[in-house]
Design an enzyme around this catalytic site. Structure first.
Site, PDB file in Angstrom:
ATOM      1  N   ASN A 239       0.874  -1.170   0.000  1.00  0.00           N
ATOM      2  CA  ASN A 239       0.000   0.000   0.000  1.00  0.00           C
ATOM      3  C   ASN A 239       0.911   1.220   0.000  1.00  0.00           C
ATOM      4  O   ASN A 239       1.564   1.517   0.999  1.00  0.00           O
ATOM      5  CB  ASN A 239      -0.919  -0.008   1.228  1.00  0.00           C
ATOM      6  CG  ASN A 239      -1.819   1.218   1.279  1.00  0.00           C
ATOM      7  OD1 ASN A 239      -1.424   2.318   0.921  1.00  0.00           O
ATOM      8  ND2 ASN A 239      -3.041   1.026   1.745  1.00  0.00           N
TER       9      ASN A 239
ATOM     10  N   TYR B  41      -7.592  -3.578  -2.433  1.00  0.00           N
ATOM     11  CA  TYR B  41      -7.522  -2.613  -1.356  1.00  0.00           C
ATOM     12  C   TYR B  41      -8.845  -2.717  -0.613  1.00  0.00           C
ATOM     13  O   TYR B  41      -9.854  -2.154  -1.006  1.00  0.00           O
ATOM     14  CB  TYR B  41      -7.289  -1.194  -1.887  1.00  0.00           C
ATOM     15  CG  TYR B  41      -7.356  -0.138  -0.809  1.00  0.00           C
ATOM     16  CD1 TYR B  41      -6.677  -0.326   0.393  1.00  0.00           C
ATOM     17  CD2 TYR B  41      -8.100   1.015  -0.968  1.00  0.00           C
ATOM     18  CE1 TYR B  41      -6.743   0.621   1.405  1.00  0.00           C
ATOM     19  CE2 TYR B  41      -8.169   1.975   0.034  1.00  0.00           C
ATOM     20  CZ  TYR B  41      -7.485   1.772   1.214  1.00  0.00           C
ATOM     21  OH  TYR B  41      -7.561   2.701   2.228  1.00  0.00           O
TER      22      TYR B  41
ATOM     23  N   ASP C 275      -3.928  -4.921   0.813  1.00  0.00           N
ATOM     24  CA  ASP C 275      -4.187  -4.350   2.124  1.00  0.00           C
ATOM     25  C   ASP C 275      -5.590  -4.791   2.521  1.00  0.00           C
ATOM     26  O   ASP C 275      -6.579  -4.278   2.022  1.00  0.00           O
ATOM     27  CB  ASP C 275      -4.094  -2.816   2.044  1.00  0.00           C
ATOM     28  CG  ASP C 275      -4.495  -2.133   3.344  1.00  0.00           C
ATOM     29  OD1 ASP C 275      -4.825  -2.845   4.317  1.00  0.00           O
ATOM     30  OD2 ASP C 275      -4.490  -0.885   3.373  1.00  0.00           O
TER      31      ASP C 275
ATOM     32  N   ASP D 236       2.655   4.587   5.130  1.00  0.00           N
ATOM     33  CA  ASP D 236       2.517   4.014   6.471  1.00  0.00           C
ATOM     34  C   ASP D 236       2.517   2.489   6.438  1.00  0.00           C
ATOM     35  O   ASP D 236       2.489   1.855   7.492  1.00  0.00           O
ATOM     36  CB  ASP D 236       1.276   4.549   7.188  1.00  0.00           C
ATOM     37  CG  ASP D 236       0.035   4.607   6.309  1.00  0.00           C
ATOM     38  OD1 ASP D 236       0.123   4.294   5.105  1.00  0.00           O
ATOM     39  OD2 ASP D 236      -1.043   4.986   6.822  1.00  0.00           O
TER      40      ASP D 236
END
Length: 257
Positions: A7, A108, A149, A249
């Site tokens: 991601n 996602y 993700d 992140d």
């Protein structure tokens, strides 16, 4: 052969990091999530120069998924068939590899915000529709991998604070049941095929020194079908890119076949 998922949290911001990582880790395929750009802005040329064929499914500001491959790509599917969705969250393609075709589904997954919210209800509907898609894809493609993700920490050991965060988003019984339902279709969590360091995570909050304190979650996953499972020799999280200036992140997860 290596497949990775990452991601990237804005490809326009982090394309240099992706190119640098691919130069150091020339994986056979890289699945990206949270592109946050429209298809006309996708950097096909830059990635082609790096040796990758690319297919993308983007939208402005939010979401977006892509597959980068050193092997030819075909039979591309965007989003979940039969599930009306304005959000760009799934892309699938077949890679023609030297060892045979490999079906790659990159997702996602919906965040869900908080239990009881409309976004959480959408997440539940989306996960159910994904199961239907995966079931159909597996019937047609025995050599299949579902990556991305997932926005689900499947077990307590996948969370830095499993007690304090119990039944909060990413940790709810409903989300974990959906993860188990995906496994029940005939998939295996490649990361858990091997002994891993304790407190192994793939995402850390930008706030409150989340990465420095290893206050993370393992929410990025690679699931492999029974036909691929015997060929898996390693699965790791590469924490190094999380140390970059202005990092995503999330960190890449890499499986070796």
């Amino acid at each position: 052969m290596q497949i990775a998922t990452w991601n990237i949290n804005s490809l326009s911001v982090r394309l240099p990091q992706v190119l640098a990582w691919l130069a150091a880790h020339p994986v056979d395929a890289l699945c990206l999530q949270e592109l946050k750009l429209t298809d006309d802005k996708f950097p096909h040329d830059a990635l082609k120069e790096a040796g990758y064929e690319t297919v993308a499914f983007g939208q402005k500001t939010y979401n977006g998924v892509a597959i980068l491959s050193r092997h030819p790509l075909r039979d591309v599917v965007r989003n979940i068939p039969g599930f009306g969705d304005e959000q760009a969250r799934v892309i699938a393609a077949t890679l023609d590899t030297p060892t045979g075709p490999l079906r790659l589904l990159n997702g996602y997954f919906v965040n869900g915000q908080e239990p009881g919210s409309e976004k959480f209800a959408y997440k539940m509907r989306w996960l159910q529709a994904l199961q239907d898609m995966v079931r159909a894809e597996m019937a047609a493609h025995p050599r299949l991998m579902l990556v991305g993700d997932f926005n689900v920490a499947p077990e307590d050991r996948d969370s830095y604070d499993p007690v304090g965060l119990r039944e909060t988003i990413h940790h709810t019984s409903e989300e974990r049941n959906h993860f188990q339902a995906l496994l029940a279709l005939g998939l295996t969590d490649a990361f858990r095929l091997f002994e891993q360091p304790e407190k192994s995570y793939s995402w850390w909050d930008y706030r409150m020194l989340g990465f420095q304190k290893n206050r993370g979650l393992r929410i990025d996953h690679i699931l492999v079908s029974d036909a691929l499972k015997p060929t898996v020799t390693a699965c790791v999280v590469d924490r190094a890119p999380r140390k970059n200036p202005q990092p995503s992140d999330h960190a890449p997860v890499v499986v070796t076949l």
